[in-house]
Design an enzyme around this catalytic site. Sequence first.
Site, PDB file in Angstrom:
ATOM      1  N   SER B  57       0.790  -1.232   0.000  1.00  0.00           N
ATOM      2  CA  SER B  57       0.000   0.000   0.000  1.00  0.00           C
ATOM      3  C   SER B  57       0.820   1.279   0.000  1.00  0.00           C
ATOM      4  O   SER B  57       0.241   2.359  -0.155  1.00  0.00           O
ATOM      5  CB  SER B  57      -0.942   0.005   1.200  1.00  0.00           C
ATOM      6  OG  SER B  57      -1.887  -1.015   1.033  1.00  0.00           O
ATOM      7  N   HIS B 284       3.789   6.030   4.952  1.00  0.00           N
ATOM      8  CA  HIS B 284       2.799   5.017   4.547  1.00  0.00           C
ATOM      9  C   HIS B 284       3.442   3.655   4.695  1.00  0.00           C
ATOM     10  O   HIS B 284       4.658   3.514   4.559  1.00  0.00           O
ATOM     11  CB  HIS B 284       2.305   5.219   3.111  1.00  0.00           C
ATOM     12  CG  HIS B 284       0.869   4.789   2.928  1.00  0.00           C
ATOM     13  ND1 HIS B 284       0.468   3.468   2.985  1.00  0.00           N
ATOM     14  CD2 HIS B 284      -0.256   5.516   2.722  1.00  0.00           C
ATOM     15  CE1 HIS B 284      -0.851   3.410   2.802  1.00  0.00           C
ATOM     16  NE2 HIS B 284      -1.322   4.633   2.648  1.00  0.00           N
ATOM     17  N   GLY B 290       2.529 -11.819   2.804  1.00  0.00           N
ATOM     18  CA  GLY B 290       3.783 -12.139   3.476  1.00  0.00           C
ATOM     19  C   GLY B 290       4.897 -11.125   3.299  1.00  0.00           C
ATOM     20  O   GLY B 290       6.029 -11.387   3.677  1.00  0.00           O
TER      21      GLY B 290
END
Lengths: 440, 437
Positions: B57, B284, B290
């Site tokens: 992300s 962020h 994983g």
Amino acid sequence: MDLQKRLDEAAAKHGVPGAAIAVWAGGELHEAATGVVNKNTGVETTPDSVFQVGSTTKVWTAALIMQLVEEGKVELDRPVTDYLPEFGLAYEAEITVRHLLTHTGGFDGDLFEDTGRGDDCLDKYVAYLHGTTKVHEPGALFSYCNSGFAVLGAIVAKVRGVTWEEAMAEHLFKPLGATQTALFGEEAVLFRASAGHIGPDQVVYPKWQMPRSNGPAGSTMCLAPRELVRFGRMALAGGLAEDGTRVLAERTLADMRTPQTEVPTVPGMLATAWGLGFELFDWGAFGHDGGTPGQSTLWRIVPGSDVVLAMSANGGAVAGLIEDVVLPVLRETTGIDVPGLPLPPASPSAVDAAPYAGTFTGPVMSLEVAGADGGLDITEIPGEFMASMGATRKTTRYVHLSDDHFVAAEADGGMHATVTFVMRDGVAAYLHNSRAVPRA
Amino acid sequence: MAGAMGQRLAELIAKYEVPGAALAYLHNGELHEYAAGVLHRGTGVETTTDSLFQIGSVTKVWTATLLMQLAERGLLTLDTPVAELLPEFKVADAEVTKTVTVRHLLSHTSGIDGDLFLDTGRGDDCVEKYVAACAGLPQNHPLGATQSYCNSGFIVAGRIVEKLTGKTWDEALREQIFEPLGLTHAVTLPEEALRFRAAMGHMGGGEPAPVWGLMRSCGPAGLISARPADVVAFGRAHLEGGLLENPQVMWEPQVAIPNPYTLGAHWGVGWILDEWSGQKVVSHGGNTIGQHAMLWVVPGTGTVVCVVANGGHSGAFTHAVATELFAELDGLEVPPTLGPPAQPVEVDVTRYLGVYERAGARLTISLKDGGLSLLMESTGELAGLDQPEEIPLVAVDDVTFVGRRPGDPDWLSAVFFELPDGTLYVHAGARATPKVS
């Protein structure tokens, strides 16, 4: 057989960045790996590293078709359109499944159109083929045909109702017990995966994978050499995998090895006939070779000797690995005097160039043949597609080998190229360099 | 720590059971890079500073930057309704369909269900198909009412980029960010990652993940793979220029995060905003299958840090790296992860008991063994990958609770809060979930 030492020495001598070999002989699997899978990353090659195996994939696609034949879902001598009504070319021709399996369909075989990464890529590719031009009448001649194998993959996908990749995983990888396999980047990234190296400096080819549209012809599949050996052993075992699972019927394997069409070529290293998917060699072996940009695979299955050999390399002069590793190992393990790479004769016989001279034009390049001192000068004039891949106009001197066979006077990448002319009424009708290129 | 970082990184990955990790940071204008461990326990290939990790992300800040570049070119503003840019855009709520803006998407305030993980194929039409599939997405909260992490909003934002540029999100990213910054080790597709060393995620038992990455439709929300140095170069461009005329627009607080103990206190445009020792920190993080990544940028000192890890207790690991590194580099104290109070706190929990639900997840708060217990269940496409988990909660104050999985060094926090309409929510895992019964 000291495979490791031979491979290490040959790779170093011939500038091969990385290679791996698997040999089934004497009831044992022998493996070796050398160098790196990618010069940029420096990741070392291991026997379980995966390489792009290129056109050896065609045998696997052929096996998927033959399973459908066994199940009564496909007949070899029915038109392709029976199974894939959307198949068509720029001209009318009745092309059968067998034509495609034996490279005798007669249409342009070198169409590498990128139709995207999606599951609709083969549908789009088949639609794209509607503009494809004719090379010869169906069944008239062998002319190596990648496009035909993409169509076979589309038939598998259509009849099975899955993607070609799903069919491959379910109907071959799984029953064979193959583990070092990848059809997509997202699968190859799970392994030490080889990248091709090209050019005088052997740089990593900038695009790791070719378009998915030609997957069934060999653009995408990655295997460790041991998986080709696994398939080869299944072929020698009459269709049974190592654990006894039936992959193909015994009869099917026999059919796949039965000559279907002769290949106008120099016998020896190159296949002189084609079965259903398999290349057939006049010294008793069958198998297939494969290549993607910078990567090469050689696969030989020798019945009678119970020997299977697969070798992949990711650049350099692969001919050197064949000379120094593959041929000696095959000769030692089979006891057969396996013929070597074609070489120009010490004193080539004079030849009348007139029947051969002229211009031959195929879909991807034109070739101009002219008489020259001691043989022929053949000039390649790349078409639009080949030019976009970086091919340039190039003249090569060929000398007479035998009959209508000619061999390049100089080696390129350790290999002397050959051409064979297909004669009609004493005049060359086709220049044949695995593709049949008709006289213009 | 900085000088002996090579040694320290190896110690920390051992401590937190991380298979492999890499770190790059910019300090006083100088780039430092370190790597430790292996990329994949199955192949044993060693991590190098040039290895690609999935940054998950963190990608959202890159997508937000693409939109801000288009805004600076006059093609949109933060307050442009999405429907104006994508007439075909639709969610379940007709009013939200009409009025949700780019600002809502980029600050996670749209309230639209954010966890639709839908595989729309490998093709270049995957983002377009994903947006078409958003038509049924319900609201987690009323438009603009609070913050709830929204992956789907960033995929819609990615589609806006595609629509305005006529290119795929991947191509636009390459042309608008990778190429101008000269990033050589940043990719979006696996066949591109194969030119490099690429990390594999590892699961809870330390074994390699069953698959390498998420479906391509998630691209604009999380599919960049890059070496840490290239992520630092991206962060640096937000401080020193190279991508936007006014990158600081993206640091302006858009919404307070109801649970400020997990990621930061506020969300900006794409970025998460916090303050450490009085210094503004924009950051962020990212998690894929994983793999875990963190990017921190400190405008006041010019320091930029990126840490990536491919398994183990990766969240606690990156927090530990940040804690040691920022103390040494900038004298900043990274807030410790919120844990239980020294003295137990008495809280009336009756009103918190019940079921909280949003699309893809159900949280059940119940009384067990005299304390609160949180049962977390996935209900969406990822349900097969996740087992239900039950975690005992400890009160920190009247609205704040913490808990942790057995054997996990990471404490999770949950904050209960009420919207003006009286609906009770719990904010955990960056998402707001309303009480339904």
